[in-house]
Design an enzyme around this catalytic site. Structure first.
Site, PDB file in Angstrom:
ATOM      1  N   TRP A   1      -7.577  -6.414   5.778  1.00 60.43           N
ATOM      2  CA  TRP A   1      -6.214  -6.898   5.659  1.00 60.43           C
ATOM      3  C   TRP A   1      -6.016  -8.010   6.687  1.00 60.43           C
ATOM      4  CZ3 TRP A   1      -2.754  -4.985   2.044  1.00 60.43           C
ATOM      5  CH2 TRP A   1      -3.118  -3.792   1.401  1.00 60.43           C
TER       6      TRP A   1
ATOM      7  N   THR B   1      -8.372   0.071   6.759  1.00 61.67           N
ATOM      8  CA  THR B   1      -7.242   0.523   5.951  1.00 61.67           C
ATOM      9  C   THR B   1      -5.923   0.439   6.711  1.00 61.67           C
ATOM     10  OG1 THR B   1      -7.540   2.841   6.630  1.00 61.67           O
ATOM     11  CG2 THR B   1      -8.715   2.097   4.643  1.00 61.67           C
ATOM     12  N   VAL B   2      -4.841   0.383   5.948  1.00 65.69           N
ATOM     13  CA  VAL B   2      -3.488   0.566   6.461  1.00 65.69           C
ATOM     14  C   VAL B   2      -2.930   1.856   5.846  1.00 65.69           C
ATOM     15  CG1 VAL B   2      -2.990  -1.855   6.894  1.00 65.69           C
ATOM     16  CG2 VAL B   2      -2.588  -0.944   4.611  1.00 65.69           C
TER      17      VAL B   2
ATOM     18  N   CYS C   1       0.827  -1.210   0.000  1.00 71.79           N
ATOM     19  CA  CYS C   1       0.000   0.000   0.000  1.00 71.79           C
ATOM     20  C   CYS C   1       0.861   1.259   0.000  1.00 71.79           C
ATOM     21  CB  CYS C   1      -0.898  -0.015   1.236  1.00 71.79           C
ATOM     22  SG  CYS C   1      -1.785   1.524   1.513  1.00 71.79           S
TER      23      CYS C   1
ATOM     24  N   TYR D   1      -5.338   6.543  -8.987  1.00 73.80           N
ATOM     25  CA  TYR D   1      -6.538   5.778  -8.652  1.00 73.80           C
ATOM     26  C   TYR D   1      -7.754   6.318  -9.402  1.00 73.80           C
ATOM     27  CZ  TYR D   1      -4.063   3.429  -4.861  1.00 73.80           C
ATOM     28  OH  TYR D   1      -3.186   2.660  -4.151  1.00 73.80           O
TER      29      TYR D   1
END
Length: 331
Positions: A86, A120-121, A53, A184
């Protein structure tokens, strides 16, 4: 091939819609004064990341550059995830050895039961409670730089110098909009019109960055700063992923001489290239984004050995760490 079930894969493209990133984060901060209930405390917090990521990669780089490894531990998720979370599939038994959980969502649910926004990370977890403190990725690195100074290693660079903060913030804002998130907006565009607009905006900004960096070694000032970290993680993924997978294909990075030399300069700087994992990067994008790549086939190319080629940027002056020193080699 991956073991991701295509039926459980997340959908990233909304037909006839431009891509809009969900920026609703858990915004608690870890600070000296502990105003949000989370004071600076060595050993208390765990940074959870994936090398795949770009947003997490920033925090990996900054933590290493500042020498915070001994005060903020790091848990590493695998390069892929399912629709919801994740996972710690790189660890024995698929369980994080410090947090004792198999899925990052478990730490989110500890903070907010039934948490419905993105898992999220990067995320920072309070180890004693097992609950996420924050996943506000832009603030995480700024706080590493400003709130944890007592624990920076000797010789650590000043990545967010006070005299340059306004300029760094200005550069970061347009780089985020047009480049970091711009790739993105190309890849997840739901219409030709949305894609065309994002593509034009992306490459206009890359042309602007080319001119900015033609006569200067770093984005702001004469040392590496937060601005360079933020741009680097997108450039590192450009040829391996964004050029083909996200249709950002006017040119490869390696066909843009100024930006290519700049990216290699950073890659060869301790803390950047040794915090970059191209295998995880490629596996993540091509295996997870099943609406873009239904069979999850990961391309063998491109040849990435050219990242080690000389860049020649030393002639522009500047020193990556100023009067400081690079972090020690990884053991």
């Amino acid at each position: 091939m991956t073991d991701i079930d295509p039926e459980s894969a997340e959908t990233y493209v909304a037909e006839n819609q431009p891509y809009e990133r969900d920026t609703r984060y858990i915004e608690s901060r870890i600070t000296r004064d502990g105003a949000d209930g989370y004071p600076i405390e060595p050993g208390r917090y765990r940074l959870v990341v994936s090398y795949a990521c770009p947003w997490a990669n920033r925090s990996i780089i900054v933590r290493r550059l500042l020498g915070l490894e001994n005060v903020i531990s790091m848990g590493v998720c695998g390069p892929t995830h399912d629709r919801r979370s994740w996972t710690f599939d790189l660890d024995p038994g698929g369980v994080d050895p410090v947090l004792g959980i198999p899925r990052l969502q478990d730490a989110y649910f500890k903070r907010v039961p039934g948490y419905e926004k993105g898992i999220t990370v990067p995320a920072i977890v309070d180890v004693p409670t097992g609950a996420v403190v924050t996943n506000d990725f832009p603030q995480i690195t700024i706080d590493f730089e400003l709130e944890w100074t007592e624990f920076h290693r000797p010789g650590a660079p000043d990545l967010y110098p006070e005299a340059l903060r306004a300029e760094i913030d200005e550069v970061n804002a347009v780089v985020y909009r047009d480049v970091n998130n711009g790739v993105y907006r190309c890849g997840f565009a739901g219409s030709q019109e949305a894609y065309d607009a994002a593509y034009d905006q992306l490459f206009a900004r890359l042309d602007w960055l080319t001119e900015r960096l033609r006569g200067r070694r770093y984005l702001v000032g004469d040392t590496i700063t937060e601005a360079d970290v933020r741009l680097f993680t997108t450039l590192a993924r450009f040829d391996a992923v964004y050029h083909g997978h996200f249709k950002c294909n006017r040119q490869k990075l390696s066909e843009m001489p100024v930006l290519w030399a700049y990216a290699r300069d950073l890659f060869q700087t301790p803390g950047f290239g040794d915090s970059t994992n191209f295998d995880h990067i490629k596996r993540h994008y091509y295996e997870v984004h099943r609406d873009l790549n239904p069979l999850g086939i990961v391309p063998k190319g491109p040849d990435l050995s050219n990242w080690a080629e000389p860049h020649g940027r030393e002639s522009l002056g500047g020193k990556p760490f100023g009067d400081g020193t690079p972090p020690a080699p990884l053991g």
